[in-house]
Scaffold this motif. Structure first.
Motif, short mmCIF file in Angstrom:
data_model
loop_
_atom_site.label_atom_id
_atom_site.label_comp_id
_atom_site.label_asym_id
_atom_site.label_seq_id
_atom_site.Cartn_x
_atom_site.Cartn_y
_atom_site.Cartn_z
N SER A 36 0.82 -1.26 -0.05
CA SER A 36 -0.01 0.04 -0.03
C SER A 36 0.73 1.40 -0.10
CB SER A 36 -0.97 0.08 1.27
OG SER A 36 -1.75 1.16 1.18
N ARG A 88 2.67 1.52 -3.40
CA ARG A 88 1.67 1.86 -4.50
C ARG A 88 1.68 3.71 -4.23
NH1 ARG A 88 -3.48 1.24 -2.65
NH2 ARG A 88 -3.65 3.25 -1.97
N GLU A 134 2.68 6.26 -7.18
CA GLU A 134 1.65 7.44 -7.73
C GLU A 134 2.19 8.65 -7.49
OE1 GLU A 134 -2.62 4.75 -6.12
OE2 GLU A 134 -1.61 6.33 -4.88
N GLN A 157 0.20 10.01 -10.84
CA GLN A 157 -1.20 9.19 -11.14
C GLN A 157 -2.01 9.40 -9.95
OE1 GLN A 157 -1.59 7.50 -14.20
NE2 GLN A 157 0.14 8.88 -14.65
N GLU A 158 -3.31 9.54 -10.26
CA GLU A 158 -4.41 9.42 -9.27
C GLU A 158 -4.54 8.09 -8.92
OE1 GLU A 158 -8.21 10.62 -10.33
OE2 GLU A 158 -7.33 12.42 -11.53
N ARG A 159 -4.28 7.16 -9.38
CA ARG A 159 -4.23 5.65 -8.94
C ARG A 159 -3.35 4.91 -9.63
NH1 ARG A 159 -5.60 3.30 -4.22
NH2 ARG A 159 -7.63 4.37 -3.97
N VAL A 203 -3.18 0.86 -10.16
CA VAL A 203 -3.84 -0.60 -9.42
C VAL A 203 -2.61 -1.37 -9.21
CG1 VAL A 203 -5.13 -2.38 -10.18
CG2 VAL A 203 -5.90 -0.11 -10.79
#
Length: 104
Positions: free
Chosen positions: A79, A82, A86, A91-93, A95
């Motif tokens: 988490s 990630r 981002e 980036q907003e998200r 995956v």
């Protein structure tokens, strides 16, 4: 055993390409932490998604796939990583998915 996969965009939201060194840094980080990584750098994946619900514009992008085999799955670490990706790739998200797997 799990395979953790994520896609990183080749270009930012203004369509400027990210330097290859950005992807090499991710590969180095994952190799140092997990002992190995598979990075599909020569065959970008092509993605498309709707910008908004319903009538939104379709956005297209080319991405690189990274995957790592891990045991155990450290959800807290992934988490945080990630969130770091981002930030780096603006980036907003991003995956990140974990798939249960069995070694044969």
């Amino acid at each position: 055993m799990h395979i953790v996969q994520f896609l990183l965009p080749l270009r930012d939201n203004e369509r400027r390409p990210f330097p290859r060194a950005d992807f090499e840094k991710v590969r180095t980080e994952l190799t140092e932490r997990f002992g190995g990584v598979t990075a599909f750098l020569q065959s970008p994946a092509s993605g498309a998604w709707k910008e908004e619900e319903g009538e939104g514009e379709t956005v297209r992008d080319e991405m690189l796939l990274f995957e790592v085999m891990v045991e155990p799955l450290d959800r807290k670490w992934w988490s945080g990583y990630r969130a770091e990706l981002e930030r780096r790739f603006r980036q907003e998200r991003i995956v990140v998915r974990a798939l249960g797997t069995e070694m044969l």
